[in-house]
Design a protein around this motif. Structure first.
Motif, mmCIF file in Angstrom:
data_model
loop_
_atom_site.group_PDB
_atom_site.id
_atom_site.type_symbol
_atom_site.label_atom_id
_atom_site.label_comp_id
_atom_site.label_asym_id
_atom_site.label_seq_id
_atom_site.Cartn_x
_atom_site.Cartn_y
_atom_site.Cartn_z
ATOM 1 N N ALA A 109 0.836 -1.203 0.000
ATOM 2 C CA ALA A 109 0.000 0.000 0.000
ATOM 3 C C ALA A 109 0.871 1.254 0.000
ATOM 4 O O ALA A 109 0.555 2.232 -0.674
ATOM 5 C CB ALA A 109 -0.936 0.001 1.210
ATOM 6 N N GLU A 110 1.969 1.227 0.744
ATOM 7 C CA GLU A 110 2.878 2.374 0.780
ATOM 8 C C GLU A 110 3.491 2.609 -0.606
ATOM 9 O O GLU A 110 3.613 3.741 -1.059
ATOM 10 C CB GLU A 110 3.975 2.150 1.825
ATOM 11 N N TYR A 111 3.869 1.526 -1.283
ATOM 12 C CA TYR A 111 4.401 1.649 -2.641
ATOM 13 C C TYR A 111 3.346 2.238 -3.578
ATOM 14 O O TYR A 111 3.630 3.153 -4.347
ATOM 15 C CB TYR A 111 4.861 0.286 -3.165
ATOM 16 N N ALA A 112 2.124 1.714 -3.499
ATOM 17 C CA ALA A 112 1.036 2.223 -4.352
ATOM 18 C C ALA A 112 0.788 3.693 -4.064
ATOM 19 O O ALA A 112 0.607 4.502 -4.981
ATOM 20 C CB ALA A 112 -0.235 1.406 -4.136
ATOM 21 N N LEU A 117 1.110 9.300 -5.802
ATOM 22 C CA LEU A 117 1.450 10.697 -5.523
ATOM 23 C C LEU A 117 2.449 11.245 -6.552
ATOM 24 O O LEU A 117 2.324 12.389 -6.991
ATOM 25 C CB LEU A 117 1.988 10.844 -4.105
ATOM 26 N N LYS A 118 3.405 10.424 -6.944
ATOM 27 C CA LYS A 118 4.355 10.848 -7.987
ATOM 28 C C LYS A 118 3.632 11.077 -9.312
ATOM 29 O O LYS A 118 3.870 12.058 -10.007
ATOM 30 C CB LYS A 118 5.461 9.808 -8.176
ATOM 31 N N ALA A 119 2.722 10.150 -9.655
ATOM 32 C CA ALA A 119 1.957 10.286 -10.903
ATOM 33 C C ALA A 119 1.062 11.518 -10.855
ATOM 34 O O ALA A 119 0.907 12.227 -11.857
ATOM 35 C CB ALA A 119 1.120 9.034 -11.158
ATOM 36 N N LEU A 120 0.484 11.796 -9.689
ATOM 37 C CA LEU A 120 -0.352 12.997 -9.542
ATOM 38 C C LEU A 120 0.475 14.251 -9.758
ATOM 39 O O LEU A 120 0.054 15.162 -10.477
ATOM 40 C CB LEU A 120 -1.020 13.025 -8.163
ATOM 41 N N LEU A 124 -0.132 16.887 -12.664
ATOM 42 C CA LEU A 124 -0.371 18.300 -12.358
ATOM 43 C C LEU A 124 0.601 19.192 -13.130
ATOM 44 O O LEU A 124 0.216 20.252 -13.633
ATOM 45 C CB LEU A 124 -0.228 18.562 -10.854
ATOM 46 N N ASP A 125 1.854 18.750 -13.218
ATOM 47 C CA ASP A 125 2.857 19.522 -13.953
ATOM 48 C C ASP A 125 2.537 19.617 -15.447
ATOM 49 O O ASP A 125 2.950 20.564 -16.107
ATOM 50 C CB ASP A 125 4.247 18.909 -13.770
ATOM 51 N N GLU A 126 1.794 18.651 -15.976
ATOM 52 C CA GLU A 126 1.421 18.648 -17.391
ATOM 53 C C GLU A 126 0.289 19.626 -17.705
ATOM 54 O O GLU A 126 0.093 19.985 -18.865
ATOM 55 C CB GLU A 126 0.978 17.246 -17.818
ATOM 56 N N LEU A 127 -0.465 20.015 -16.684
ATOM 57 C CA LEU A 127 -1.613 20.895 -16.913
ATOM 58 C C LEU A 127 -1.169 22.298 -17.307
ATOM 59 O O LEU A 127 -0.128 22.775 -16.842
ATOM 60 C CB LEU A 127 -2.451 21.013 -15.631
ATOM 61 N N PRO A 128 -1.982 22.977 -18.119
ATOM 62 C CA PRO A 128 -1.726 24.401 -18.339
ATOM 63 C C PRO A 128 -1.787 25.128 -16.990
ATOM 64 O O PRO A 128 -2.542 24.727 -16.085
ATOM 65 C CB PRO A 128 -2.873 24.842 -19.244
ATOM 66 N N GLU A 129 -1.002 26.173 -16.850
ATOM 67 C CA GLU A 129 -0.891 26.865 -15.561
ATOM 68 C C GLU A 129 -2.241 27.313 -15.000
ATOM 69 O O GLU A 129 -2.514 27.138 -13.809
ATOM 70 C CB GLU A 129 0.037 28.075 -15.698
ATOM 71 N N THR A 176 -4.487 5.025 -15.708
ATOM 72 C CA THR A 176 -3.497 4.030 -16.119
ATOM 73 C C THR A 176 -2.656 3.555 -14.947
ATOM 74 O O THR A 176 -2.321 2.382 -14.854
ATOM 75 C CB THR A 176 -2.579 4.583 -17.233
ATOM 76 N N VAL A 177 -2.336 4.470 -14.021
ATOM 77 C CA VAL A 177 -1.564 4.098 -12.839
ATOM 78 C C VAL A 177 -2.398 3.174 -11.959
ATOM 79 O O VAL A 177 -1.916 2.151 -11.472
ATOM 80 C CB VAL A 177 -1.123 5.347 -12.062
#
Length: 183
Positions: A109-112, A117-120, A124-129, A176-177
């Motif tokens: 569960a900790e790994y998941a 959180l990394k994928a989130l 988020l970084d991919e979104l337009p500002e 997908t994650v």
């Protein structure tokens, strides 16, 4: 009271608060939270009385709770649009509803959790500002759309549209994650 009944009662008393907090963190409606908690304990009682013992009771309870939460959101998603709230209400259609595994549920569960959180963060970084700003202000900082509008001068409808596009992108990206982790 039999030994099994005593063990069941002790487990319910020991796990009720943590499990309730876990569910409450993912389901905003208090009545739904209580229903899910009761369902989990009912299923626990039924399973505990079977001949095969439950190993790792706490992990089992959290897994069942996570499954009930997923079922809750699937039912909610399957409702016709006329039954969902409008944008003036609780904006449930604009919620990401990211269900993170409990950090107390073990190493898997900790790994998941860390993977999600990394994928989130990447998503988020991919979104337009402008979409990212509205999403973060509303979801993480707890600002209402009216507060964001007053602070930024951007109309309410524009903010709602930006948040909607952000949620759609994040849902698609994180699905997908979830699928890979089989959550």
């Amino acid at each position: 009271m039999t030994d099994k009944d005593s063990a069941i009662a002790a487990t319910v008393m020991r796990e009720r608060l943590r499990l309730g907090n876990f569910i409450r963190g993912r389901v905003r409606d208090q009545a739904e939270t209580e229903d899910i908690l009761q369902d989990v304990f009912y299923e626990f009682i039924e399973a505990y009385r079977l001949p095969e013992p439950i190993e790792h009771v706490s992990a089992w309870l959290f897994r069942v709770a996570r499954n009930r939460i997923v079922d809750h959101f699937r039912k909610k998603k399957a409702r016709p649009i006329s039954e969902t709230s409008d944008l003036g209400g609780d904006d449930s259609e604009l919620r990401l509803d990211l269900a993170l595994p409990s950090p107390e549920a073990g190493p898997e569960a900790e790994y998941a959790r860390s993977t999600l959180l990394k994928a989130l963060q990447q998503a988020l970084d991919e979104l337009p500002e402008n979409q990212r700003e509205v999403f973060v202000a509303h979801e993480f900082e707890g600002n209402s759309f009216k507060e964001i509008s007053a602070r930024t001068g951007v109309t309410l409808n524009t903010l709602l549209a930006r948040k909607r596009y952000a949620v759609l992108h994040l849902r698609a990206r994180l699905q997908t994650v979830y699928d890979e982790l089989e959550i």
